[in-house]
Design an enzyme around this catalytic site. Sequence first.
Site, short mmCIF file in Angstrom:
data_model
loop_
_atom_site.label_atom_id
_atom_site.label_comp_id
_atom_site.label_asym_id
_atom_site.label_seq_id
_atom_site.Cartn_x
_atom_site.Cartn_y
_atom_site.Cartn_z
N ASP A 294 -11.85 2.10 4.09
CA ASP A 294 -12.03 0.65 4.00
C ASP A 294 -13.51 0.26 3.94
OD1 ASP A 294 -9.92 -1.03 3.61
OD2 ASP A 294 -9.31 -1.13 5.72
N GLN B 41 -4.94 -1.83 9.52
CA GLN B 41 -4.65 -3.12 8.89
C GLN B 41 -5.18 -4.26 9.76
OE1 GLN B 41 -3.19 -3.55 5.76
NE2 GLN B 41 -3.81 -5.68 6.06
N LYS C 56 0.84 -1.21 0.00
CA LYS C 56 0.00 0.00 0.00
C LYS C 56 0.87 1.26 0.00
CE LYS C 56 -3.78 -2.59 2.03
NZ LYS C 56 -4.41 -3.10 3.26
#
Lengths: 370, 370
Positions: free
Chosen positions: A194, A171, A127
């Site tokens: 997200d 994460q 990322k």
Amino acid sequence: MALMNKVQNIVVLYGWRRNAFLLSSSRSISTFATGCDNRILKSPSLVSLDFPDVWSSSSTNYSEPVMDKLASEHTARIIDGKQVAEEIISKVANEVTRMKKTSGEVPGLGVILVGERKDSIIYVHNKIKACEEAGIKFKLTEFSDNCTDDEVCDAIMQFNVDPSFHGILVQLPLPQHLNEEKILNVVKFDKDVDGFHPMNMGNLAMRGREPLFIPCTPKGCVELLIRYGVEIMGKKAVVIGRSNIVGLPASLLLQRHHATVTVVTALTSNPEEITREADILISGVGVPNMVRGSWVKPGAVVVDVGTYPIEDKSCEQGYRLIGDVCYEEASRVASLITPVPGGVGPMTVAMLLYNTLESAARKYNFVLTS
Amino acid sequence: MALMNKVQNIVVLYGWRRNAFLLSSSRSISTFATGCDNRILKSPSLVSLDFPDVWSSSSTNYSEPVMDKLASEHTARIIDGKQVAEEIISKVANEVTRMKKTSGEVPGLGVILVGERKDSIIYVHNKIKACEEAGIKFKLTEFSDNCTDDEVCDAIMQFNVDPSFHGILVQLPLPQHLNEEKILNVVKFDKDVDGFHPMNMGNLAMRGREPLFIPCTPKGCVELLIRYGVEIMGKKAVVIGRSNIVGLPASLLLQRHHATVTVVTALTSNPEEITREADILISGVGVPNMVRGSWVKPGAVVVDVGTYPIEDKSCEQGYRLIGDVCYEEASRVASLITPVPGGVGPMTVAMLLYNTLESAARKYNFVLTS
């Protein structure tokens, strides 16, 4: 009875204590007639129903593809997620450049990484690399495995109030001792790139509503389907797995696209009978090679979200990734298929960048090229 | 091609203007290869995908049950929603009495009714009656058909801030000119006894989460299944229809109960092939007698959420209600079936009272009998 055995296996295997529910639930039903149970409703709380999905041992043992059975010469067309992702990231980069010129601002992404999980470190690394490529500002806040909820929440709150960050990513998975729900709920709804905030998930589910962000992996899957000309409307789609990250939002998104969707879980008996009906098959359970060629309808489109590391000393990192789908078998049956790696994985990263760009564009009233 | 015809029918029938999407969507796919389309993503906005579900004419024309085909002597056991609802309401009444003794407070429900729809008036009347029966405080705010969004929102906000109301219900559907999303989003999340707030819907969908309220109709369906000893876990469930009020939350709730769920929409071709696989069949589309006996798997459990008024001068009100399910046919095939009326309808009201009681209990830290 087979099902109850399966459930008992789950309880035994995982030391799962929810068997209390199973007992109390059946008791409440049987005692209802006698009037001994005074509860107003017999329905249990939903959280009390949650337990981990454990796929039956016959399907979870990794086994090599059976090539001698594959007489067919047919090979599915490969959905090249890597190429599509590169193209999207390059377009995101152009937009970031244009945004900088117009407003002097660039999108910013804050990332929280907890612990030392190898796969999480690799994902975060990918990322970072992609953000750099696209010109998106990036800040990584790392915590050791034994940090507290409060430490993680504090870091999120700093990103929440910092106007130069338009997206925040925690994460997953977090270490067991942390409260994932509490932590994810701290992420400001309009920086939730997200798409895991219940408000975004609810708006994804409900017709007539538009979530601010769609979870990256399912969004990447559907973007691939659209780009490869796969008609979704009216088609039968089967999603294997129902995680909050992949299976659930994938099923909701396919429904918004008017597919007839079935969600297969670890408790589904004879899942292959259901998957064999699917025009579009998406699997996201992380069980290597579970979906065999015989699970796939001839001509179906197969999207493999699973990634599982298998030791392989011939590879640079000492392992290689394989998916939920037995690629060698399924590619002889399907019409289109995503490989692992190089299928959905890169698309997840590309969608994260897109969501971050879109969030910044929303803030600065910057109109994206359309 | 049959599907595209269906979609065109929708457009023609409803004067629906979203054909622009269909055209642009297919254009974007076809021009992708030539590079003429510069959009970053090919995925359309979700709201642009929404259109009304129109069930095909062959199934929507009301037709009488075909009794001569029904040689079977078998008759399904009736799920008596009326009786269960009465029992629940009486238990709610006991709890309200106990709450009043303990804390001096009773639960309060604020209801908004807009316009003169006959069915809405009857529903609201039934809710008032049930509240009176249970000792729940009730206030009805009525608006004429041509009121504004702001007027309705103001009334909701008054209920939001009034501590004596623990639940707020906006009777749906609202007149076309009102903005349903805007209005429902004004309802305070912790007074949303209908469970339609996206935050509650998201928490219903996501494993590990608990919504403050589950929408009343699906909650009533599942409560009936549990009370009648129907095992949900591992069973195949099919939900016909995907409204935000019934189909969507029913499918999410059945998934939380570990059923393998398929959602059938108006765009599903040969829906009867899918419904014939269902151990549990829930229909909520409002199309009289659409679900024939041949749609039902022998021994299945059938829950009929549809209610549709059919003119009948022999009835007191001049009409009688019939459901989505052709009861006479389906009851020869199913093992358990809900009638219309007297099945799910009364349960919806009972669940509304329960949700209101629970909301007040949460506020006053009053522990419900369990």
